[in-house]
Design a protein around this motif. Structure first.
Motif, mmCIF file in Angstrom:
data_model
loop_
_atom_site.group_PDB
_atom_site.id
_atom_site.type_symbol
_atom_site.label_atom_id
_atom_site.label_comp_id
_atom_site.label_asym_id
_atom_site.label_seq_id
_atom_site.Cartn_x
_atom_site.Cartn_y
_atom_site.Cartn_z
ATOM 1 N N VAL A 148 -71.900 -60.458 -37.796
ATOM 2 C CA VAL A 148 -70.504 -59.197 -37.560
ATOM 3 C C VAL A 148 -69.492 -59.828 -38.131
ATOM 4 O O VAL A 148 -69.005 -59.168 -39.024
ATOM 5 C CB VAL A 148 -70.458 -59.032 -35.994
ATOM 6 C CG1 VAL A 148 -69.192 -58.504 -35.950
ATOM 7 C CG2 VAL A 148 -71.775 -58.556 -35.218
ATOM 8 N N LEU A 149 -69.113 -61.203 -38.018
ATOM 9 C CA LEU A 149 -67.766 -61.719 -38.778
ATOM 10 C C LEU A 149 -68.024 -61.837 -40.231
ATOM 11 O O LEU A 149 -67.170 -61.405 -40.766
ATOM 12 C CB LEU A 149 -67.749 -63.183 -38.080
ATOM 13 C CG LEU A 149 -67.402 -63.293 -36.463
ATOM 14 C CD1 LEU A 149 -67.418 -64.602 -36.107
ATOM 15 C CD2 LEU A 149 -66.166 -62.464 -36.104
ATOM 16 N N ALA A 150 -69.373 -61.987 -40.762
ATOM 17 C CA ALA A 150 -69.451 -61.911 -42.245
ATOM 18 C C ALA A 150 -69.177 -60.592 -42.636
ATOM 19 O O ALA A 150 -68.409 -60.260 -43.816
ATOM 20 C CB ALA A 150 -70.919 -62.492 -42.454
ATOM 21 N N ARG A 151 -69.577 -59.510 -42.069
ATOM 22 C CA ARG A 151 -69.450 -58.131 -42.529
ATOM 23 C C ARG A 151 -68.049 -57.851 -42.337
ATOM 24 O O ARG A 151 -67.477 -57.145 -43.306
ATOM 25 C CB ARG A 151 -70.264 -57.198 -41.575
ATOM 26 C CG ARG A 151 -70.291 -55.832 -41.915
ATOM 27 C CD ARG A 151 -70.944 -55.385 -43.318
ATOM 28 N NE ARG A 151 -70.632 -54.139 -43.772
ATOM 29 C CZ ARG A 151 -70.223 -53.460 -44.778
ATOM 30 N NH1 ARG A 151 -69.883 -54.433 -45.847
ATOM 31 N NH2 ARG A 151 -70.090 -52.159 -44.884
ATOM 32 N N GLN A 210 -66.146 -59.423 -44.853
ATOM 33 C CA GLN A 210 -66.573 -58.618 -46.259
ATOM 34 C C GLN A 210 -65.867 -57.170 -46.561
ATOM 35 O O GLN A 210 -65.122 -56.818 -47.626
ATOM 36 C CB GLN A 210 -67.938 -58.335 -46.560
ATOM 37 C CG GLN A 210 -68.511 -57.767 -47.765
ATOM 38 C CD GLN A 210 -69.645 -57.027 -47.560
ATOM 39 O OE1 GLN A 210 -70.716 -56.915 -46.438
ATOM 40 N NE2 GLN A 210 -70.406 -56.856 -48.711
ATOM 41 N N LEU A 211 -65.734 -56.431 -45.313
ATOM 42 C CA LEU A 211 -64.926 -55.193 -45.426
ATOM 43 C C LEU A 211 -63.573 -55.728 -45.574
ATOM 44 O O LEU A 211 -62.793 -54.803 -46.564
ATOM 45 C CB LEU A 211 -65.285 -54.462 -44.047
ATOM 46 C CG LEU A 211 -66.589 -53.906 -43.960
ATOM 47 C CD1 LEU A 211 -66.705 -53.400 -42.391
ATOM 48 C CD2 LEU A 211 -66.529 -52.773 -44.796
ATOM 49 N N ASN A 212 -62.782 -56.582 -44.935
ATOM 50 C CA ASN A 212 -61.663 -56.978 -45.227
ATOM 51 C C ASN A 212 -61.467 -57.187 -46.502
ATOM 52 O O ASN A 212 -60.322 -56.896 -47.350
ATOM 53 C CB ASN A 212 -61.159 -58.041 -44.298
ATOM 54 C CG ASN A 212 -60.776 -57.851 -42.977
ATOM 55 O OD1 ASN A 212 -60.437 -56.701 -42.679
ATOM 56 N ND2 ASN A 212 -60.729 -58.773 -42.090
ATOM 57 N N GLN A 213 -62.170 -57.888 -47.538
ATOM 58 C CA GLN A 213 -61.950 -58.498 -48.760
ATOM 59 C C GLN A 213 -62.045 -57.134 -49.918
ATOM 60 O O GLN A 213 -61.134 -57.107 -50.800
ATOM 61 C CB GLN A 213 -63.185 -59.512 -49.307
ATOM 62 C CG GLN A 213 -62.764 -60.149 -50.551
ATOM 63 C CD GLN A 213 -61.452 -60.514 -50.778
ATOM 64 O OE1 GLN A 213 -61.144 -61.667 -49.722
ATOM 65 N NE2 GLN A 213 -60.505 -60.316 -51.525
ATOM 66 N N GLU A 214 -62.979 -56.214 -49.410
ATOM 67 C CA GLU A 214 -63.148 -55.275 -50.115
ATOM 68 C C GLU A 214 -61.743 -54.112 -50.162
ATOM 69 O O GLU A 214 -61.297 -53.587 -50.848
ATOM 70 C CB GLU A 214 -64.600 -54.250 -49.773
ATOM 71 C CG GLU A 214 -65.579 -54.844 -50.036
ATOM 72 C CD GLU A 214 -66.818 -53.882 -49.609
ATOM 73 O OE1 GLU A 214 -66.875 -52.748 -49.919
ATOM 74 O OE2 GLU A 214 -67.914 -54.572 -49.258
ATOM 75 N N GLU A 232 -62.001 -48.964 -44.206
ATOM 76 C CA GLU A 232 -61.211 -49.163 -42.604
ATOM 77 C C GLU A 232 -61.624 -48.359 -41.589
ATOM 78 O O GLU A 232 -61.967 -49.017 -40.372
ATOM 79 C CB GLU A 232 -59.619 -48.658 -42.748
ATOM 80 C CG GLU A 232 -58.804 -49.407 -43.761
ATOM 81 C CD GLU A 232 -57.290 -49.064 -43.954
ATOM 82 O OE1 GLU A 232 -57.123 -47.952 -43.940
ATOM 83 O OE2 GLU A 232 -56.465 -49.719 -44.302
ATOM 84 N N MET A 233 -62.295 -47.306 -41.588
ATOM 85 C CA MET A 233 -62.967 -46.447 -40.634
ATOM 86 C C MET A 233 -64.446 -47.384 -40.472
ATOM 87 O O MET A 233 -64.801 -47.590 -39.211
ATOM 88 C CB MET A 233 -63.037 -45.246 -41.072
ATOM 89 C CG MET A 233 -63.969 -44.266 -39.886
ATOM 90 S SD MET A 233 -64.034 -42.660 -40.142
ATOM 91 C CE MET A 233 -64.172 -42.540 -41.827
ATOM 92 N N THR A 234 -65.117 -47.880 -41.349
ATOM 93 C CA THR A 234 -66.158 -48.700 -41.082
ATOM 94 C C THR A 234 -66.125 -49.843 -40.421
ATOM 95 O O THR A 234 -66.593 -50.390 -39.559
ATOM 96 C CB THR A 234 -66.797 -49.076 -42.495
ATOM 97 O OG1 THR A 234 -67.191 -47.686 -43.174
ATOM 98 C CG2 THR A 234 -68.279 -49.967 -42.413
ATOM 99 N N ARG A 235 -64.559 -50.504 -41.060
ATOM 100 C CA ARG A 235 -64.399 -51.668 -40.117
ATOM 101 C C ARG A 235 -64.088 -51.457 -38.801
ATOM 102 O O ARG A 235 -64.566 -52.294 -37.865
ATOM 103 C CB ARG A 235 -63.213 -52.499 -40.896
ATOM 104 C CG ARG A 235 -62.865 -53.790 -40.463
ATOM 105 C CD ARG A 235 -61.505 -54.293 -41.032
ATOM 106 N NE ARG A 235 -60.218 -53.363 -40.710
ATOM 107 C CZ ARG A 235 -59.292 -53.490 -41.480
ATOM 108 N NH1 ARG A 235 -59.205 -54.585 -42.457
ATOM 109 N NH2 ARG A 235 -58.290 -52.829 -41.375
#
Length: 104
Positions: A72-75, A78-82, A26-29
């Motif tokens: 940016v949107l792909a990353r 990806q973070l949301n899915q993780e 969440e912090m990375t996102r």
């Protein structure tokens, strides 16, 4: 949360680890959003408001900022899915812990 007698506390350790991993993701996102929100906003604003903006899909796709925004949107996705995957796993482990604890 008390350690379960049945599980030997392993479920609690896993739950704590998952909570920590979720918090890091969440912090990375949040950092990704903060670092790139100006770029994404400017790109969207340009496409919507500029008379010089490309209007056909092929021109938009080939625009220089489009690839950066896509990355940016792909990353972000990806973070949301993780995060969602880890939250689902955490919920499963907490349910297991509750079942074990209810046994006695």
């Amino acid at each position: 949360m008390n350690k379960s007698w049945v599980s030997g506390g392993k479920s609690v350790e896993l739950a704590d680890r998952l909570r920590h991993e979720i918090a890091e993701l969440e912090m990375t996102r949040e950092e990704l959003v903060e670092r790139n929100k100006k770029t994404v906003f400017e790109w969207g604003s340009f496409l919507l408001n500029s008379t010089n903006a490309p209007r056909d899909l092929d021109s938009i796709r080939s625009h220089a900022a489009t690839q950066e925004v896509r990355e940016v949107l792909a990353r972000y996705e990806q973070l949301n899915q993780e995060i969602m995957d880890k939250q689902a796993l955490l919920n499963e482990k907490l349910d297991e812990q509750t079942r074990f604890d209810s046994l006695g």
